[in-house]
Design a protein around this motif. Structure first.
Motif, mmCIF file in Angstrom:
data_model
loop_
_atom_site.group_PDB
_atom_site.id
_atom_site.type_symbol
_atom_site.label_atom_id
_atom_site.label_comp_id
_atom_site.label_asym_id
_atom_site.label_seq_id
_atom_site.Cartn_x
_atom_site.Cartn_y
_atom_site.Cartn_z
ATOM 1 N N GLY A 1 0.814 -1.202 0.000
ATOM 2 C CA GLY A 1 0.000 0.000 0.000
ATOM 3 C C GLY A 1 0.849 1.254 0.000
ATOM 4 O O GLY A 1 2.059 1.227 -0.261
ATOM 5 N N GLU A 2 0.217 2.380 0.292
ATOM 6 C CA GLU A 2 0.906 3.671 0.254
ATOM 7 C C GLU A 2 2.075 3.719 1.226
ATOM 8 O O GLU A 2 3.069 4.408 0.979
ATOM 9 N N GLU A 3 1.966 3.001 2.323
ATOM 10 C CA GLU A 3 3.043 2.997 3.313
ATOM 11 C C GLU A 3 4.330 2.414 2.737
ATOM 12 O O GLU A 3 5.425 2.727 3.191
ATOM 13 N N PHE A 4 4.188 1.575 1.721
ATOM 14 C CA PHE A 4 5.331 0.896 1.136
ATOM 15 C C PHE A 4 5.576 1.407 -0.286
ATOM 16 O O PHE A 4 5.813 0.644 -1.215
ATOM 17 N N TYR A 5 5.535 2.721 -0.428
ATOM 18 C CA TYR A 5 5.641 3.378 -1.722
ATOM 19 C C TYR A 5 6.969 3.081 -2.426
ATOM 20 O O TYR A 5 7.078 3.162 -3.651
ATOM 21 N N TYR A 6 7.996 2.728 -1.657
ATOM 22 C CA TYR A 6 9.328 2.553 -2.227
ATOM 23 C C TYR A 6 9.480 1.223 -2.962
ATOM 24 O O TYR A 6 10.413 1.037 -3.726
ATOM 25 N N HIS A 7 8.583 0.257 -2.738
ATOM 26 C CA HIS A 7 8.653 -1.009 -3.466
ATOM 27 C C HIS A 7 8.257 -0.808 -4.932
ATOM 28 O O HIS A 7 7.375 -0.008 -5.239
ATOM 29 N N PHE A 8 8.886 -1.552 -5.813
ATOM 30 C CA PHE A 8 8.428 -1.582 -7.194
ATOM 31 C C PHE A 8 8.595 -3.001 -7.718
ATOM 32 O O PHE A 8 9.366 -3.800 -7.175
ATOM 33 N N GLY A 9 7.850 -3.347 -8.752
ATOM 34 C CA GLY A 9 7.823 -4.704 -9.251
ATOM 35 C C GLY A 9 8.960 -5.017 -10.200
ATOM 36 O O GLY A 9 9.613 -4.122 -10.750
ATOM 37 N N VAL A 10 9.185 -6.305 -10.406
ATOM 38 C CA VAL A 10 10.240 -6.757 -11.311
ATOM 39 C C VAL A 10 10.016 -6.208 -12.717
ATOM 40 O O VAL A 10 10.963 -5.829 -13.415
ATOM 41 N N ALA A 11 8.765 -6.134 -13.157
ATOM 42 C CA ALA A 11 8.473 -5.639 -14.506
ATOM 43 C C ALA A 11 8.956 -4.205 -14.698
ATOM 44 O O ALA A 11 9.288 -3.801 -15.826
ATOM 45 N N ASP A 12 9.020 -3.432 -13.613
ATOM 46 C CA ASP A 12 9.446 -2.037 -13.716
ATOM 47 C C ASP A 12 10.932 -1.890 -14.014
ATOM 48 O O ASP A 12 11.399 -0.780 -14.303
ATOM 49 N N LEU A 13 11.686 -2.978 -13.921
ATOM 50 C CA LEU A 13 13.108 -2.922 -14.252
ATOM 51 C C LEU A 13 13.339 -2.787 -15.754
ATOM 52 O O LEU A 13 14.419 -2.378 -16.190
#
Length: 319
Positions: free
Chosen positions: A125-137
């Motif tokens: 969620g918003e609290e974990f804004y810093y995570h991004f998915g593998v596809a975003d690489l």
């Protein structure tokens, strides 16, 4: 079938959080697994959350109790008790949840591509804004597509990629083979920060092959974690930043690195120094004494901290 052992470090104060995680494990489409819950001197004992499960499910769940050693120490305890017939170890934080196909996708990818290290993507969620998915690489990193269903990829230079930004990696999405879980451990003393990053890097550099899934394998949940109640002027925050620097320093010295990788490590080290000094500056502004003992310990190992402190002081005076 291929047996997996799921390791869950547990430290919570609210009922139901562990039960939520366990329900997501018991709902896996891959049925061949057991679970090790390491109760890290939790304020709410793990057994309180097991009562809702039938005996046949509880029989698959072993609870190990230990004096509080932090998440890395709890995971190490789990790794030390993995059964001999286990092929893969999967990690899950007690406040996170798996998607039903996570274990099955991991086992399939590891087996098909002869790999011993795997990550899926994580959702938060918003609290974990810093995570991004593998596809975003894909926009910034070379990727080789290995499979479309499930969407499995390989990053040829994964070690360098994670040094630039490791926020696409999370323990709750990680599955490793016997060659790794039999010998690599967390540095439990770095319990406030970065012991997971050091473990990630050790595994990536030691793995025969690492594969990644663009599919979501886990979702971040809400529970107690090491950051709760930690202000930037607290002693724990300074210790956290110091431990981050220590982890990065060990990472830097443990393997040979190219110049650009050393630059990435140094950039993270510099961020840790700045965060620590800004927190100490807030203490001074509030007319409180800085944490001189911890600062001296850090400066003894890292003379750049003292130089940064002088630069910060000069900047404050000039401003």
């Amino acid at each position: 079938m291929t047996k997996c052992t799921v390791i869950i470090p547990y430290y919570q104060r609210e009922p139901g959080i562990l039960a939520r995680a366990l329900r997501s494990v018991l709902a896996q489409t891959h049925p061949d697994f057991d679970v090790i819950v390491v109760d890290d001197a939790s304020p709410l004992p793990a057994e309180a959350d097991l009562q809702e499960f039938p005996l046949e499910d509880r029989a698959r769940i072993a609870v190990i109790k230990q004096p509080n050693a932090g998440p890395g120490g709890a995971r190490n305890m789990g790794l030390d008790h993995v059964p001999a017939d286990t092929a893969y170890v999967a990690f899950l934080d007690s406040d996170d949840e798996w998607m039903p196909g996570h274990l099955g996708d991991a086992v399939a990818a590891l087996s098909l591509f002869d790999a011993d290290c795997y990550w899926a993507s994580i959702r938060g969620g918003e609290e974990f804004y810093y995570h991004f998915g593998v596809a975003d690489l894909a926009g910034t990193t070379e990727m080789v597509r290995l499979s479309d269903d499930p969407p499995v990829v390989e990053v040829p230079d994964l070690a360098s990629t994670m040094l630039r930004n490791w926020s696409f990696l999370h323990l709750s999405c990680m599955v490793i083979g016997k060659a790794l879980f039999s010998r690599i451990r967390f540095e439990a003393a770095l319990r406030l920060a970065a012991e997971d990053v050091l473990f990630f890097y050790d595994c990536v550099r030691s793995a025969r092959r690492t594969v990644l899934s663009e599919a979501v394998g886990a979702a971040r949940g809400e529970g107690i974690n090491i950051f709760h109640g930690m202000g930037s002027d607290s002693p724990l925050f300074l210790k956290q930043q110091f431990n981050t620097w220590v982890a990065l320093d060990r990472l830097e010295s443990r393997f040979p690195h190219r110049a650009e990788d050393r630059a990435s490590i140094e950039a993270y080290k510099q961020t840790a120094r700045n965060q620590a000094l800004w927190g100490q500056a807030r203490l001074v502004k509030a007319r409180k004494a800085p944490q001189f003992r911890q600062l001296a310990q850090w400066a003894w190992r890292d003379p750049k901290l003292l130089r940064n402190a002088v630069q910060l002081a000069v900047g404050k005076i000039a401003g």
